[in-house]
Design a protein around this motif. Structure first.
Motif, PDB file in Angstrom:
ATOM      1  N   PHE A 171       0.841  -1.201   0.000  1.00  0.00           N
ATOM      2  CA  PHE A 171       0.000   0.000   0.000  1.00  0.00           C
ATOM      3  C   PHE A 171       0.879   1.255   0.000  1.00  0.00           C
ATOM      4  N   GLN A 172       1.839   1.271   0.921  1.00  0.00           N
ATOM      5  CA  GLN A 172       2.739   2.428   1.023  1.00  0.00           C
ATOM      6  C   GLN A 172       3.551   2.629  -0.252  1.00  0.00           C
ATOM      7  N   ALA A 173       4.041   1.522  -0.796  1.00  0.00           N
ATOM      8  CA  ALA A 173       4.860   1.623  -1.997  1.00  0.00           C
ATOM      9  C   ALA A 173       4.070   2.256  -3.134  1.00  0.00           C
ATOM     10  N   VAL A 174       2.826   1.810  -3.272  1.00  0.00           N
ATOM     11  CA  VAL A 174       1.998   2.330  -4.357  1.00  0.00           C
ATOM     12  C   VAL A 174       1.602   3.786  -4.074  1.00  0.00           C
ATOM     13  N   ARG A 201      -0.968  -7.565  -3.766  1.00  0.00           N
ATOM     14  CA  ARG A 201      -1.883  -7.056  -4.787  1.00  0.00           C
ATOM     15  C   ARG A 201      -3.042  -6.300  -4.144  1.00  0.00           C
ATOM     16  N   GLN A 202      -3.523  -6.822  -3.018  1.00  0.00           N
ATOM     17  CA  GLN A 202      -4.619  -6.126  -2.351  1.00  0.00           C
ATOM     18  C   GLN A 202      -4.168  -4.741  -1.898  1.00  0.00           C
ATOM     19  N   GLY A 203      -2.930  -4.659  -1.402  1.00  0.00           N
ATOM     20  CA  GLY A 203      -2.383  -3.354  -1.010  1.00  0.00           C
ATOM     21  C   GLY A 203      -2.356  -2.408  -2.204  1.00  0.00           C
ATOM     22  N   TYR A 204      -1.936  -2.936  -3.307  1.00  0.00           N
ATOM     23  CA  TYR A 204      -1.890  -2.157  -4.553  1.00  0.00           C
ATOM     24  C   TYR A 204      -3.280  -1.638  -4.912  1.00  0.00           C
ATOM     25  N   LEU A 205      -4.251  -2.562  -4.895  1.00  0.00           N
ATOM     26  CA  LEU A 205      -5.611  -2.195  -5.283  1.00  0.00           C
ATOM     27  C   LEU A 205      -6.188  -1.136  -4.341  1.00  0.00           C
ATOM     28  N   ASP A 206      -5.995  -1.335  -3.044  1.00  0.00           N
ATOM     29  CA  ASP A 206      -6.585  -0.412  -2.085  1.00  0.00           C
ATOM     30  C   ASP A 206      -5.932   0.964  -2.116  1.00  0.00           C
ATOM     31  N   ALA A 207      -4.642   0.999  -2.427  1.00  0.00           N
ATOM     32  CA  ALA A 207      -3.972   2.296  -2.544  1.00  0.00           C
ATOM     33  C   ALA A 207      -4.559   3.065  -3.724  1.00  0.00           C
ATOM     34  N   LEU A 208      -4.780   2.353  -4.826  1.00  0.00           N
ATOM     35  CA  LEU A 208      -5.394   3.001  -5.985  1.00  0.00           C
ATOM     36  C   LEU A 208      -6.765   3.561  -5.599  1.00  0.00           C
TER      37      LEU A 208
END
Lengths: 350, 350
Positions: A171-174, A201-208
């Motif tokens: 999440f942070q990275a994205v 991937r979930q972190g990625y999606l939620d950051a978006l």
DNA sequence: TTTTTCTGTGGGAACGGTTCCAATTTTTTG
DNA sequence: CAAAAAATTGGAACCGTTCCCACAGAAAAA
């Protein structure tokens, strides 16, 4: 054929005493006359006596040895976890044997059987990317051999483990990519079998989502971590009508392989495409430009896993088989920002 | 407390036959009735029988297991040798356990004793940089446990080993530097205790001599391979009245650390100082600029060492103790030229 | 049919160490 | 100085497996 190893019987015969006494003298049992003990130790020394661990483990049902199984060690991640494990285990008087699976499920099963057949007291594991069946692990549990997992943890086994917060770190990275103004962020994900893949991937999606960037399925690809394939997938990304302006890669080798493709195409990093990896492999600081990545406290992961295993071993001796939720320890990560996502201030000022 | 492992005695009792018969059925001895064998195998399977390797090794005086001891595995060199070893050994039906010394002599001695106490059938070794005393190795030989060395080989032990031609490779590397016009070539050498250090330095010296470049002792430093120290030594080189225009480093980590120092000082690679490493670590191609280095066939080294060990094991079984010169296998190296020594044609043309 | 040769099986020693129990020696105590 | 207690030692069982030897029964040869 007589073995070339000295045995306690050899010593006993030479000193004309019983092997029980020799054994006691060597193991430091209190009930041995000082005189006798000295004689035994001296002779043992001069005969280069070396206890037979096979006989010992065989007779005592415990070997003072633990195993550690890792999927590969071509990146620096697993080797440095191992160093942490050895650190703690040696201090606790345990031996450590290392097995390496080459990411092969078959090797994993056979290494597991090897360790069990050698009656190791406990095992620290990170499973391969191919592993979907966990019977070989539950077998160990049924045999009363404690397991501790790290990094790659089976979903539905109640087993102690040490991990990082993959979700949060991703999440942070994205978010970092978004903060430097990127909107079309691609994600090269790992195989579905790994928890890490799903969490990141979930972190990625939620950051978006948090930043109101619509999710574009074209920009997410799962792959099997064989870096040769990265070329194909990156080309695919770059050939899209509107190519991504950033990439979040499942790990550093993936990110580095991706960088090669980007550079070969004559695109600039980070101007045309910013890149973030995961784990802070040694090579992340070496590539050009330096790779922004999520640092994991590898040695600490190893040390913590080792300490948890020691806990389990102690609990086992005390016959403490209370069925409780196995502990999970989560260690902190840290986003390391390097040139691969660094907006050049200089350029702006001029 | 009853062990949770199934034994052949458990099986024998259930089937009302003797343990000898069970043992024969399980090991594939011909003299067992097909009917009996089937019953045994089925029951063994359903009881999840797993042979006790401790008891087996103990009773048979052979464990079908070999050890491999490496000084470290933070670079890619040793891990990939290990993969080669495992490759051959697994195919030959042997198990491989790995020990890692963290470059500590003390660990080396204790790992050696560990492996011997577990009665491994043979050991493949590369010793630590601290090792000056080889008694723990000769002990293994006295015990009849065959050894094979690779990469770092003790000078005065008659022991099979697989190496590369360090002298020749270093010679070529330095000649390459001379070929691109360098005259003041520095050499960061390793610790005196390693053969590799001495051979590579000799190669360096002889290449200079061949091309009539006088040897300048100020340009040669031995160090202990702890890369933090590279900073000190490189600074020293660069602060000389007439600093070097090239560096031949004992290995890639050294070369890479040196590059950092050079870049931090604002000097250009290769224009101001050309750099060559050794071993072609994975990171050599990642650094910027790419590092020219001597490639070693790591997996082949591992495979060859494993094959030599298998030879030794076979010879031992046949009781072939003829005292002869131990074989040395030398594998080829290849100089990989990258940007760190690449004269830019473009610049010239313009 | 009797003897010989196989087959299949059981019994038990051996491997090297620990550990419990009993026996012996030494020390202490009354 | 005898009795009791403590210290030291020996003997034997045990751990799981292999392997040699003996033996029974079956098959083959005489």
């Amino acid at each position: 054929m007589k073995s070339k190893y000295t045995t306690i019987i050899d010593i006993a015969r030479q000193l004309n005493i019983s092997k029980s006494t020799v054994s006691r003298a060597l193991t430091g049992h209190p009930n041995v006359k000082e005189h006798t003990r000295k004689a035994v130790l001296e002779l043992a020394n001069s005969m280069e006596y070396q206890r037979n661990s096979l006989a010992l483990g065989f007779s005592k049902h415990t070997t003072n040895t633990i195993g550690i199984m890792v999927p590969e060690f071509m990146s620096t991640y697993f080797p440095s976890v191992i160093v942490g494990v050895q650190d703690v285990m040696q201090a606790a008087g345990y031996n450590v044997v290392i097995c390496q699976q080459n990411e092969s499920y078959e090797s994993e099963v056979s290494n597991m059987k090897l360790l069990l057949s050698y009656r190791v007291d406990g095992i620290i594991v990170s499973h391969t990317k191919e592993t979907r069946n966990f019977d070989h692990f539950t077998l160990a549990q049924r045999r009363g051999v404690p397991l501790v997992f790290f990094n790659r943890v089976p979903d539905d086994m109640n087993v102690p483990n040490v991990v990082v917060n993959d979700y949060e770190a991703a999440f942070q990275a994205v978010e970092h990519l978004i903060a430097i103004g990127r909107k079309r962020i691609a994600h090269l994900a790992g195989p579905e079998s790994l928890v890490n893949t799903r969490l990141r991937r979930q972190g990625y999606l939620d950051a978006l989502k948090k930043h109101d960037i619509p999710y574009n399925p074209d920009l997410v690809l799962s792959y099997d971590l064989t870096t040769e394939k990265v070329k194909i997938y990156m080309k695919h990304f770059l050939d899209l009508a509107t190519p991504p302006d950033a990439l979040f890669a499942i790990n550093d080798p993936t990110a580095i392989a991706a960088m090669e493709v980007v550079k070969a195409k004559g695109l600039r990093i980070p101007e045309d495409i910013a890149i973030v990896g995961f784990s802070n492999d040694f090579s992340a600081q070496l590539v050009y430009p330096g790779l922004t990545t999520v640092a994991q406290p590898t040695a600490d992961i190893g040390r913590t896993a080792a300490e948890m295993l020691l806990q389990e071993l102690k609990a086992k001796v005390k016959n403490d088989y209370s069925i409780k939720k196995a502990p999970t320890v989560q260690l902190p990560t840290k986003l390391i920002i390097r040139e691969s996502t660094m907006v050049k201030e200089k350029t702006k000022k001029r």
